[in-house]
Design an enzyme around this catalytic site. Structure first.
Site, PDB file in Angstrom:
ATOM      1  N   PRO A   1       0.825  -1.205   0.000  1.00  0.00           N
ATOM      2  CA  PRO A   1       0.000   0.000   0.000  1.00  0.00           C
ATOM      3  C   PRO A   1       0.857   1.252   0.000  1.00  0.00           C
ATOM      4  O   PRO A   1       1.935   1.282   0.604  1.00  0.00           O
ATOM      5  CB  PRO A   1      -0.790  -0.113   1.305  1.00  0.00           C
ATOM      6  N   CYS A   2       0.384   2.255  -0.704  1.00  0.00           N
ATOM      7  CA  CYS A   2       1.239   3.410  -0.945  1.00  0.00           C
ATOM      8  C   CYS A   2       0.854   4.638  -0.133  1.00  0.00           C
ATOM      9  O   CYS A   2       1.511   5.666  -0.231  1.00  0.00           O
ATOM     10  CB  CYS A   2       1.197   3.748  -2.425  1.00  0.00           C
ATOM     11  N   GLN A   3      -0.192   4.533   0.682  1.00  0.00           N
ATOM     12  CA  GLN A   3      -0.635   5.713   1.428  1.00  0.00           C
ATOM     13  C   GLN A   3       0.494   6.336   2.230  1.00  0.00           C
ATOM     14  O   GLN A   3       0.587   7.543   2.376  1.00  0.00           O
ATOM     15  CB  GLN A   3      -1.767   5.371   2.411  1.00  0.00           C
ATOM     16  N   THR A   4       1.364   5.481   2.762  1.00  0.00           N
ATOM     17  CA  THR A   4       2.431   5.992   3.609  1.00  0.00           C
ATOM     18  C   THR A   4       3.308   6.987   2.859  1.00  0.00           C
ATOM     19  O   THR A   4       3.895   7.872   3.452  1.00  0.00           O
ATOM     20  CB  THR A   4       3.338   4.844   4.104  1.00  0.00           C
ATOM     21  N   PHE A   5       3.360   6.808   1.545  1.00  0.00           N
ATOM     22  CA  PHE A   5       4.230   7.713   0.806  1.00  0.00           C
ATOM     23  C   PHE A   5       3.590   9.076   0.620  1.00  0.00           C
ATOM     24  O   PHE A   5       4.261  10.089   0.652  1.00  0.00           O
ATOM     25  CB  PHE A   5       4.599   7.118  -0.551  1.00  0.00           C
TER      26      PHE A   5
END
Ligand SMILES: C[S@@+](CC[C@H](N)C(=O)[O-])C[C@H]1O[C@@H](n2cnc3c(N)ncnc32)[C@H](O)[C@@H]1O
Length: 356
Positions: free
Chosen positions: A84-88
Site C-alpha cells: 500500500p502506498c498511502q504511507t508515501f
C-alpha cells in the site's frame, strides 16, 4: 514454482499465473497470501477456488510479529506484493521510509530476511506500486527501497509500465520492480522488452480478457442505478466545478482513466459515458453534460478493464461482496495482462529459472 502473494487484494498476480498455467502449463502456484481486508478476501476466495488450501496469513504486521517459524516452513520461489502506498503520500508529516515502521515495505523485507537467514533466500520478487513512488521525497524513498533489497543480495530492475500496452483499455501507469538473487548476465528488464515480447508472441488463443477500447465492453443496457443523477449539484461535482480535484473528467473516453480505489464515485471519475455514445459509438461535440443521459462504468466493466472476467464479479457477488467493494477492489488490483506479460517474459521467454 511456489508463490507468496503479499497484500494480495483480489489476487491479480495469482490470476496472471493461473492463465499462464492454462495457456502454457507454467506452474506458479500461490501457496500463501496475506490480506487484511475482509471484503477483498471474500472476492479472492471466490475467484481463486484453487487457493482453497493456500495459507491465509491475514495481517502481515501481526504475522511478522509472531509467525517467523511458519514463514520458515514455506518454500517460496516468487514473492509478490503491491504494498500500500498511502504511507508515501502522507510521509511528509511522518518519518516516512526513515521510520522502519512507517511503511509496509519493511514487512516484505522482514520476510526476505527471515528466509535469507534460514539459508533459503527467495530467488524472485515482483513488486508493484504507483508511479509516484520513484519521485517521492526527491527519490529518497525509492533509493531506500532499492538499497534495502541490494543489501540483502538482490539485483534490482525496475521500470514504468502502462496497462494500456497490454490489450486493456485503461491508462494505468505503474512501477514494477523485479529483483532476483540470481546473477543474470545480459538480462534486461524494462517495459520495452516486456511489451515487445508480448506483442511479438501474443495469440488470440491466450486466455486473457482483452479489449481495444472501452466501448468494446460497455453493455448497451445496464441497471438504471448506474445512471448518473441529473441533479445540478451532482453534475457540477462530476464536471469538476468548485472542487479541488485535479482530475477533471472527460467523457466517452476510448481508453479509460486509471481506476482508483478511493471510493465508488472517484473510482469511476473520468470514466463516464453518454448513453448515445454507448449505443451508437458517435461522439456528439454539442452534448451538454449537465443534462445528458450519462452513466458510470459498472463493477463488471471495471473488472474487465483490469483483465478479470465477468464471471469473477458474479462469483464475488454470490459471496456477498457489494458494488462499493467491487469498485474498490478493481481500483486496487494489478492489471492482469500486464503481469501475464511480465511472467511470460521472465519465465517463458527468458527462462530465468533455468539460468544460474
Ligand atoms: C494496492 S492493494 C494490492 C492489490 C493486489 N495486488 C491485487 O492484485 O488485488 C494493497 C492491499 O494491501 C492490503 N493491506 C493493507 N495493509 C495490510 C496488512 N497489514 N497486511 C496485509 N494486507 C494489507 C490492502 O487491504 C489492499 O488490499
Amino acid at each position: 514454482m511456489n508463490h507468496l502473494e503479499l497484500f494480495a487484494g483480489i489476487g491479480g498476480l495469482s490470476r496472471a499465473a493461473e492463465l499462464l498455467y492454462k495457456d502454457f502449463g507454467t506452474s506458479i502456484s500461490t501457496i500463501a497470501y496475506s490480506e487484511i481486508d475482509k471484503h477483498a478476501i471474500k472476492t479472492y476466495r471466490a475467484i481463486h477456488p484453487s487457493h482453497k488450501y493456500s495459507l491465509s496469513m491475514g495481517d502481515l504486521i501481526e504475522w511478522n510479529q509472531t509467525k517467523d517459524e511458519q514463514t520458515r516452513s514455506l518454500d517460496i520461489d516468487l514473492l509478490s506484493g503491491g504494498f500500500p502506498c498511502q504511507t508515501f503520500s502522507s510521509a511528509g508529516k511522518r518519518a516516512g521510509m526513515l521510520d522502519p515502521r512507517g511503511t509496509l515495505f519493511y514487512e516484505i523485507l522482514h520476510i526476505l530476511e527471515v528466509k535469507l537467514q534460514q539459508g533459503k533466500p527467495i530467488p524472485y520478487i515482483l513488486l508493484e506500486n504507483v508511479r509516484g513512488l520513484t519521485t517521492h521525497d526527491k527519490g529518497n524513498t525509492f533509493r531506500t527501497i532499492k538499497t534495502s533489497l541490494e543489501n540483502l543480495g538482490y539485483t534490482v530492475y525496475w521500470d514504468l509500465f502502462n496497462a494500456a500496452d497490454y490489450k486493456l483499455a485503461q491508462n494505468r501507469n505503474r512501477l514494477i520492480i523485479f529483483a532476483t538473487t540470481k546473477s543474470l548476465p545480459s538480462f534486461t528488464f524494462n517495459s520495452t522488452v516486456v511489451k515487445n515480447t508480448f506483442n511479438r508472441d501474443y495469440s488470440k488463443d491466450w486466455s486473457l480478457t482483452t479489449q481495444t477500447k472501452v466501448r468494446d465492453i460497455l453493455k448497451p443496457t445496464v441497471d438504471p442505478k448506474y445512471n448518473l443523477s441529473k441533479s445540478p449539484s451532482y453534475r457540477s461535482y462530476i464536471l469538476g466545478e468548485n472542487t479541488t480535484y485535479r482530475t477533471v473528467p472527460k467523457f466517452d473516453r476510448d481508453i479509460a482513466a486509471t481506476l482508483t480505489c478511493k471510493s465508488d464515485r472517484r473510482a469511476s471519475m473520468g470514466n463516464y459515458y453518454t448513453l448515445d455514445y454507448i449505443q451508437t459509438g458517435n461522439r456528439d461535440s454539442s452534448v451538454d453534460y449537465k443534462t445528458a443521459d450519462l452513466r458510470k462504468i459498472t463493477p463488471t466493466e471495471s473488472f474487465l478493464l483490469q483483465g478479470f472476467r465477468e464471471e469473477d464479479v458474479k462469483l464475488a457477488r454470490s459471496a456477498g461482496v457489494s458494488d462499493t467493494q467491487l469498485y474498490k477492489q478493481a481500483g486496487n488490483t494489478y492489471s492482469v495482462n500486464m503481469f501475464y506479460a511480465v511472467l511470460y517474459y521472465l519465465f517463458l521467454d527468458q527462462r530465468i529459472q533455468e539460468k544460474q
